[in-house]
Design a protein around this motif. Structure first.
Motif, PDB file in Angstrom:
ATOM      1  N   TYR A  92       0.834  -1.204   0.000  1.00 16.80           N
ATOM      2  CA  TYR A  92       0.000   0.000   0.000  1.00 16.80           C
ATOM      3  C   TYR A  92       0.870   1.255   0.000  1.00 16.80           C
ATOM      4  N   THR A  93       1.969   1.223   0.758  1.00 21.09           N
ATOM      5  CA  THR A  93       2.902   2.359   0.769  1.00 21.09           C
ATOM      6  C   THR A  93       3.457   2.589  -0.628  1.00 21.09           C
ATOM      7  N   ASP A  94       3.789   1.490  -1.332  1.00 20.90           N
ATOM      8  CA  ASP A  94       4.268   1.630  -2.704  1.00 20.90           C
ATOM      9  C   ASP A  94       3.201   2.267  -3.594  1.00 20.90           C
TER      10      ASP A  94
ATOM     11  N   PHE B 109       1.166   8.041 -10.384  1.00 22.83           N
ATOM     12  CA  PHE B 109      -0.072   7.958 -11.155  1.00 22.83           C
ATOM     13  C   PHE B 109      -1.266   7.604 -10.276  1.00 22.83           C
ATOM     14  N   TYR B 110      -1.019   7.433  -8.992  1.00 29.55           N
ATOM     15  CA  TYR B 110      -2.114   7.103  -8.095  1.00 29.55           C
ATOM     16  C   TYR B 110      -2.549   8.356  -7.344  1.00 29.55           C
TER      17      TYR B 110
ATOM     18  N   SER C 253      -3.760  -0.904  -9.001  1.00 38.71           N
ATOM     19  CA  SER C 253      -2.407  -1.311  -9.349  1.00 38.71           C
ATOM     20  C   SER C 253      -2.322  -2.812  -9.572  1.00 38.71           C
ATOM     21  N   ARG C 254      -1.734  -3.194 -10.721  1.00 36.91           N
ATOM     22  CA  ARG C 254      -1.591  -4.622 -11.011  1.00 36.91           C
ATOM     23  C   ARG C 254      -0.577  -5.254 -10.084  1.00 36.91           C
TER      24      ARG C 254
ATOM     25  N   ALA D 184       3.036  11.055   0.166  1.00 37.42           N
ATOM     26  CA  ALA D 184       3.740   9.780   0.077  1.00 37.42           C
ATOM     27  C   ALA D 184       4.676   9.613   1.264  1.00 37.42           C
ATOM     28  N   LEU D 185       5.338  10.697   1.645  1.00 37.20           N
ATOM     29  CA  LEU D 185       6.273  10.663   2.771  1.00 37.20           C
ATOM     30  C   LEU D 185       5.546  10.302   4.058  1.00 37.20           C
TER      31      LEU D 185
END
Lengths: 144, 175
Positions: free
Chosen positions: A112-114, A120-121, A129-130, B63-64
């Motif tokens: 989820y962090t990724d 693009f998210y 996300s695939r 994101a951070l």
């Protein structure tokens, strides 16, 4: 505060009590899991507020078994960003140990962090996300 | 043998320096690029460029805010999140901690950095004071984005009295 539910079941990821991601195996049981998961969200909120009052230094992200029904066990996990992960596993799956559930949640959290770091998210969108799908698939194969 | 030793010595320190410098260069280019289109955009145009920078910082901060917090539930109250910004976020992005954090306990926080890394190479004192806001917009967004992920809606502005010291003001928006 999104929610993710995973089970053998389903994996659902919640943000502010609406789903960011839902995946269940087999897929036709999704509706049944929706109901179960909404109930479990209340339990998650209870646990979070109970932890808030506790004077314990280390408060875990892993919430443990939320409640067992006769057919399923429901596990919860919450992040610092208030995203809730719910995992529903078949009760007959007795081989699944607590530390395995923990490591699955950790994998979900890392993925989820990724997703959050993907330019693009848009935070708050449903996760499409695939890579995330692939990770969940491999996890569910392990469980089922 | 000597080269190996020197390499190891330079190793982690040099890498950390390289990370910081890469971000500084990139940031400088971002600001330059936005102003290169029209070197004198006038107040309306300036505002757009500043908000573009702030928006970029916001997404990075989001994101951070997901990536940085530790493996435990660390924030019991608002002040904990602000301390996290001052210590962990600042250390991760700028390799130093915020120099001071003040609050009126009513939702306003002032974060002070006495030698802000993005200003320090520019000047010391009052030279380039007018240009300073361009170099603070991204960071304001960064703070707002991290706060947003951690569940706090805010308005972040920055002010400079004399380079390289600057203050970031965080005002919590309660609905």
């Amino acid at each position: 505060m999104g929610w993710i539910l995973v089970a053998s079941a389903a994996v659902i990821l919640f943000l502010q009590n609406y789903p960011l991601y839902i995946r269940s195996v087999p897929t036709e049981n999704e509706l049944k899991f929706h109901y179960m998961v909404h109930t479990s969200l209340d339990v998650v909120d209870e646990k979070i507020s109970a932890m808030g009052k506790a004077l314990v230094d280390q408060r875990e992200l892993y919430l443990g078994l939320l409640y067992p029904t006769e057919d399923y066990k429901v596990y919860g996990y919450v992040t610092n960003s208030k995203v809730k992960f719910v995992m529903v596993v078949d009760s007959s799956n007795t081989a699944l140990r607590d530390n395995e559930i923990r490591s699955m949640f950790r994998k979900l959290h890392n993925s989820y962090t990724d997703v959050m770091c993907n330019p693009f998210y848009n935070p708050g969108d449903r996760i499409q996300s695939r890579a995330f799908d692939g990770m969940v698939t491999s996890m569910m194969i392990q469980v089922c | 043998m000597r080269t190996l030793g020197a390499g190891r010595l330079l190793g982690t320190g040099a890498r950390r320096m390289a990370d910081a410098v890469l971000f500084e260069f990139l940031h400088t280019e971002m600001v330059a690029e936005l102003w290169a289109q029209d070197p004198d955009p006038g107040p309306g145009g300036q505002k757009v460029s500043l908000s573009v920078l702030e928006g970029m910082g916001f997404r990075v901060g989001q994101a951070l805010g997901e990536r940085l917090p530790r493996e435990t539930l660390a924030f019991r109250e608002e002040l904990d999140v602000l301390k996290f910004l001052c210590k962990d976020v600042w250390a991760a992005v700028f390799q130093k901690q915020m120099d001071s954090l003040r609050t009126n306990h009513q939702g306003t926080y002032v974060l002070q950095d006495n030698s802000f890394p993005l200003l320090i190479r520019m000047a010391s004192g009052l030279q380039y004071l007018e240009e300073a806001p361009k170099f603070l917009a991204f960071t304001c967004g960064l703070l707002r984005g991290t706060l947003s992920t951690l569940g706090i809606k805010s308005l972040v502005t920055a002010s400079v009295a004399a380079l390289p010291a600057c203050k970031f003001q965080v005002v919590i928006q309660r609905s």
